[in-house]
Design an enzyme around this catalytic site. Structure first.
Site, PDB file in Angstrom:
ATOM      1  N   ASP A 139       0.861  -1.190   0.000  1.00  0.00           N
ATOM      2  CA  ASP A 139       0.000   0.000   0.000  1.00  0.00           C
ATOM      3  C   ASP A 139       0.894   1.235   0.000  1.00  0.00           C
ATOM      4  OD1 ASP A 139      -1.108   0.669   3.393  1.00  0.00           O
ATOM      5  OD2 ASP A 139       0.758  -0.226   2.740  1.00  0.00           O
ATOM      6  N   HIS A 148      10.857  -9.705   0.597  1.00  0.00           N
ATOM      7  CA  HIS A 148      10.553  -8.273   0.467  1.00  0.00           C
ATOM      8  C   HIS A 148      11.829  -7.459   0.733  1.00  0.00           C
ATOM      9  CE1 HIS A 148       8.692  -4.359   1.271  1.00  0.00           C
ATOM     10  NE2 HIS A 148       7.662  -4.817   0.588  1.00  0.00           N
ATOM     11  N   PHE A 208       6.749   1.699  -4.304  1.00  0.00           N
ATOM     12  CA  PHE A 208       8.128   1.897  -3.844  1.00  0.00           C
ATOM     13  C   PHE A 208       8.708   3.279  -4.168  1.00  0.00           C
ATOM     14  CE2 PHE A 208       7.771  -2.758  -4.242  1.00  0.00           C
ATOM     15  CZ  PHE A 208       8.111  -3.131  -2.961  1.00  0.00           C
ATOM     16  N   TYR A 238       2.990   4.718   0.726  1.00  0.00           N
ATOM     17  CA  TYR A 238       3.645   5.309   1.894  1.00  0.00           C
ATOM     18  C   TYR A 238       2.643   6.218   2.608  1.00  0.00           C
ATOM     19  CZ  TYR A 238       8.049   3.903  -0.380  1.00  0.00           C
ATOM     20  OH  TYR A 238       9.072   3.185  -0.965  1.00  0.00           O
TER      21      TYR A 238
END
Length: 223
Positions: free
Chosen positions: A66, A188, A79, A68
């Site tokens: 989701d 991740h 990202f 920031y």
């Protein structure tokens, strides 16, 4: 419902915009804004990933979770953060892997628009978030929408490369027809898990190798 989204995606996803869950998303966000909640990203950037990477241009999908949730960070690309915003820890680890994999120096900007313009769909599974509350919109319907996006890419395109980093992203693998597409998985890039298999995954050189095999232009991973 007239959703402001890039035209090729509008045509592909038109059916989704008429479904009850999508009205639920819109109403939920509207209600929160009316009660003075701050929502990220700005309304004009919610569908930024689709705006910058039209359906026909999609060659690679990098799936995030989701947006920031800090001020000025979210820009509608997974990202990515706008120029001038400090680089978040997960993105810094992505840059470290890029350096180790293909020798790129660590970038000073966290803005990944250059990737998106080359056909890298930087898709978050959830497209909005309340300020300072991670995953606060994870149950308002966005998952249904982005699952439909992944399935549409899987059904109507061939040879797309999906990078699934972390358990959450890897759960989306069931939506992808691996007889037509390529799926690469790793931990991740978060500081909590990057050392468990994200570092040394070499996904960036692998993507370009597979694109060349298909006669497509490789991605210039510089920022």
């Amino acid at each position: 419902m007239d959703v402001k989204i890039e035209q090729s995606w509008k045509e592909k996803l038109n059916e989704e915009f008429t479904k009850p869950y999508f009205s639920q998303i819109v109403n939920h966000i509207k209600t929160e804004k009316e009660t003075a909640k701050v929502i990220y990203p700005a309304g004009s950037k919610i569908f930024n990933a689709f705006q910058v990477t039209p359906f026909d241009k999609v060659k690679v999908v990098i799936l995030g979770q989701d947006p920031y949730h800090g001020p000025g960070q979210a820009m509608g690309l997974s990202f990515s953060v706008p120029d001038g915003v400090p680089i978040p820890p997960s993105l810094l680890n992505i840059y470290k892997e890029l350096r180790n994999d293909i020798g790129l120096p660590i970038a000073s900007s966290g803005n990944l628009t250059n990737w998106a313009e080359q056909g890298v769909l930087l898709l978050n599974a959830v497209l909005t978030v309340r300020a300072n509350e991670a995953a606060s919109h994870s149950r308002i319907g966005w998952m249904d929408f982005t699952d439909a996006v992944i399935k549409k890419i899987s059904d109507e395109k061939t040879g797309v490369i999906f990078l699934l980093w972390g358990k959450f992203a890897q759960e989306k693998q069931v939506l992808i027809d691996q007889t037509k597409h390529h799926v690469f998985k790793a931990a991740h890039p978060s500081p909590f898990s990057a050392h468990k298999g994200f570092f040394e995954c070499r996904h960036f050189s692998t993507v370009n190798e597979y694109l060349r095999k298909q006669g497509k232009d490789p991605i210039d991973w510089s920022v």
